[in-house]
Design a protein around this motif. Sequence first.
Motif, PDB file in Angstrom:
ATOM      1  N   GLY A  20     -52.244 -14.492 -73.050  1.00 48.35           N
ATOM      2  CA  GLY A  20     -52.791 -15.075 -71.970  1.00 48.35           C
ATOM      3  C   GLY A  20     -53.136 -14.215 -70.862  1.00 48.35           C
ATOM      4  N   LEU A  21     -51.144 -13.729 -70.855  1.00 48.84           N
ATOM      5  CA  LEU A  21     -51.082 -12.724 -69.141  1.00 48.84           C
ATOM      6  C   LEU A  21     -51.834 -11.985 -69.312  1.00 48.84           C
ATOM      7  CD1 LEU A  21     -49.549 -12.417 -67.268  1.00 48.84           C
ATOM      8  CD2 LEU A  21     -47.199 -11.055 -68.841  1.00 48.84           C
ATOM      9  N   MET A  22     -51.725 -10.954 -70.351  1.00 44.29           N
ATOM     10  CA  MET A  22     -52.759 -10.002 -70.413  1.00 44.29           C
ATOM     11  C   MET A  22     -54.251 -10.631 -70.189  1.00 44.29           C
ATOM     12  SD  MET A  22     -51.857  -8.100 -74.347  1.00 44.29           S
ATOM     13  CE  MET A  22     -53.513  -8.128 -74.653  1.00 44.29           C
ATOM     14  N   ALA A  23     -55.264 -11.104 -70.143  1.00 41.96           N
ATOM     15  CA  ALA A  23     -56.101 -12.405 -69.825  1.00 41.96           C
ATOM     16  C   ALA A  23     -55.970 -11.901 -68.228  1.00 41.96           C
ATOM     17  CB  ALA A  23     -56.565 -12.988 -70.563  1.00 41.96           C
ATOM     18  N   VAL A  51     -52.884 -26.387 -82.469  1.00 42.91           N
ATOM     19  CA  VAL A  51     -54.425 -26.309 -82.602  1.00 42.91           C
ATOM     20  C   VAL A  51     -54.719 -25.063 -81.666  1.00 42.91           C
ATOM     21  CG1 VAL A  51     -55.892 -27.088 -80.296  1.00 42.91           C
ATOM     22  CG2 VAL A  51     -54.461 -28.891 -81.826  1.00 42.91           C
ATOM     23  N   THR A  52     -54.036 -24.123 -81.327  1.00 39.81           N
ATOM     24  CA  THR A  52     -54.184 -22.788 -80.632  1.00 39.81           C
ATOM     25  C   THR A  52     -54.610 -21.726 -81.688  1.00 39.81           C
ATOM     26  OG1 THR A  52     -52.877 -23.058 -78.868  1.00 39.81           O
ATOM     27  CG2 THR A  52     -53.312 -21.096 -78.935  1.00 39.81           C
ATOM     28  N   ASP A  53     -53.605 -21.717 -82.743  1.00 33.94           N
ATOM     29  CA  ASP A  53     -53.532 -20.994 -83.585  1.00 33.94           C
ATOM     30  C   ASP A  53     -54.846 -21.047 -84.253  1.00 33.94           C
ATOM     31  OD1 ASP A  53     -51.190 -19.750 -83.026  1.00 33.94           O
ATOM     32  OD2 ASP A  53     -49.912 -21.038 -84.321  1.00 33.94           O
ATOM     33  N   VAL A  54     -55.528 -21.780 -85.340  1.00 33.66           N
ATOM     34  CA  VAL A  54     -57.013 -22.472 -85.358  1.00 33.66           C
ATOM     35  C   VAL A  54     -58.114 -21.685 -84.624  1.00 33.66           C
ATOM     36  CG1 VAL A  54     -58.125 -24.255 -86.450  1.00 33.66           C
ATOM     37  CG2 VAL A  54     -56.441 -23.911 -87.040  1.00 33.66           C
ATOM     38  N   GLY A  55     -57.295 -22.678 -83.268  1.00 34.95           N
ATOM     39  CA  GLY A  55     -58.605 -21.407 -82.248  1.00 34.95           C
ATOM     40  C   GLY A  55     -58.822 -20.410 -81.823  1.00 34.95           C
ATOM     41  N   PHE A  56     -57.710 -19.623 -82.202  1.00 36.51           N
ATOM     42  CA  PHE A  56     -58.192 -18.483 -81.931  1.00 36.51           C
ATOM     43  C   PHE A  56     -58.404 -18.056 -83.579  1.00 36.51           C
ATOM     44  CE2 PHE A  56     -53.261 -17.190 -80.348  1.00 36.51           C
ATOM     45  CZ  PHE A  56     -53.905 -16.812 -79.165  1.00 36.51           C
ATOM     46  N   SER A  92     -63.251 -17.318 -62.298  1.00 36.89           N
ATOM     47  CA  SER A  92     -63.963 -18.349 -63.526  1.00 36.89           C
ATOM     48  C   SER A  92     -62.775 -19.161 -63.954  1.00 36.89           C
ATOM     49  CB  SER A  92     -65.006 -17.750 -63.852  1.00 36.89           C
ATOM     50  OG  SER A  92     -65.371 -18.852 -64.930  1.00 36.89           O
ATOM     51  N   LEU A  93     -62.971 -20.170 -63.457  1.00 39.86           N
ATOM     52  CA  LEU A  93     -62.072 -21.528 -64.334  1.00 39.86           C
ATOM     53  C   LEU A  93     -62.184 -21.783 -65.764  1.00 39.86           C
ATOM     54  CD1 LEU A  93     -61.600 -23.984 -61.551  1.00 39.86           C
ATOM     55  CD2 LEU A  93     -59.679 -22.662 -62.526  1.00 39.86           C
ATOM     56  N   ALA A  94     -63.668 -21.580 -66.281  1.00 32.49           N
ATOM     57  CA  ALA A  94     -64.083 -21.384 -66.686  1.00 32.49           C
ATOM     58  C   ALA A  94     -63.000 -20.382 -68.410  1.00 32.49           C
ATOM     59  CB  ALA A  94     -66.223 -21.030 -67.395  1.00 32.49           C
ATOM     60  N   TRP A  95     -62.616 -19.138 -67.796  1.00 32.93           N
ATOM     61  CA  TRP A  95     -61.905 -18.179 -68.713  1.00 32.93           C
ATOM     62  C   TRP A  95     -60.263 -18.689 -68.058  1.00 32.93           C
ATOM     63  CZ3 TRP A  95     -63.431 -16.614 -73.322  1.00 32.93           C
ATOM     64  CH2 TRP A  95     -65.009 -16.730 -73.258  1.00 32.93           C
ATOM     65  N   TRP A  96     -60.766 -18.636 -66.972  1.00 39.22           N
ATOM     66  CA  TRP A  96     -58.974 -19.028 -66.221  1.00 39.22           C
ATOM     67  C   TRP A  96     -57.906 -20.007 -66.964  1.00 39.22           C
ATOM     68  CZ3 TRP A  96     -55.915 -16.552 -62.691  1.00 39.22           C
ATOM     69  CH2 TRP A  96     -55.756 -15.388 -62.200  1.00 39.22           C
ATOM     70  N   ILE A  97     -58.762 -21.141 -67.119  1.00 37.99           N
ATOM     71  CA  ILE A  97     -57.965 -22.595 -67.652  1.00 37.99           C
ATOM     72  C   ILE A  97     -57.250 -21.901 -68.805  1.00 37.99           C
ATOM     73  CG2 ILE A  97     -58.390 -24.726 -68.947  1.00 37.99           C
ATOM     74  CD1 ILE A  97     -59.404 -25.314 -65.983  1.00 37.99           C
ATOM     75  N   PRO A  98     -58.244 -21.455 -70.248  1.00 34.14           N
ATOM     76  CA  PRO A  98     -58.026 -21.134 -71.251  1.00 34.14           C
ATOM     77  C   PRO A  98     -56.829 -20.350 -71.569  1.00 34.14           C
ATOM     78  CG  PRO A  98     -60.159 -21.178 -71.053  1.00 34.14           C
ATOM     79  CD  PRO A  98     -59.892 -21.757 -69.773  1.00 34.14           C
ATOM     80  N   ASN A  99     -57.159 -19.325 -70.831  1.00 35.93           N
ATOM     81  CA  ASN A  99     -55.593 -18.545 -70.647  1.00 35.93           C
ATOM     82  C   ASN A  99     -54.600 -18.915 -69.525  1.00 35.93           C
ATOM     83  OD1 ASN A  99     -57.152 -15.572 -71.926  1.00 35.93           O
ATOM     84  ND2 ASN A  99     -58.525 -16.483 -70.682  1.00 35.93           N
TER      85      ASN A  99
END
Length: 133
Positions: free
Chosen positions: A89-92, A11-16, A103-110
Amino acid sequence: MLRATKGLMLVTDVGFVVYFAVTGLGLIPLEWAFADYANPLMVDWNWSFLWIDLLASFTGLTSLWLLRRGRASGPSLMLVSLVLTMASGLMAIAFWTLRGDFSLAWWIPNLYLMLFPVPGIICLTSQPVGSRT
């Protein structure tokens, strides 16, 4: 243990790939975008993740293909993909922390990118090489 990791990787790799296609086509609504989304410096920052994310995606999808075929190189390539994903994820998260932007909208995915690989990394590095599948 790795069954869940494999599903999340797919899911993640396709998501990227989907994320960068959607971003490149300008399909992210501004209300969903991160802070200063139109700032050229922030655009460059976002696109700087392209190479690590696509490399994580390529190695991840390739590792899943190799694992399905029982190839010995599958687990090692899976480990590479998981480490690259975690680093992305760590870099972001580090960047958003330095900016003081929570912002949770960007923290949660990262946070997801940073944390979902951990069990798989532990599993792959704690097993003898011949038993990793």
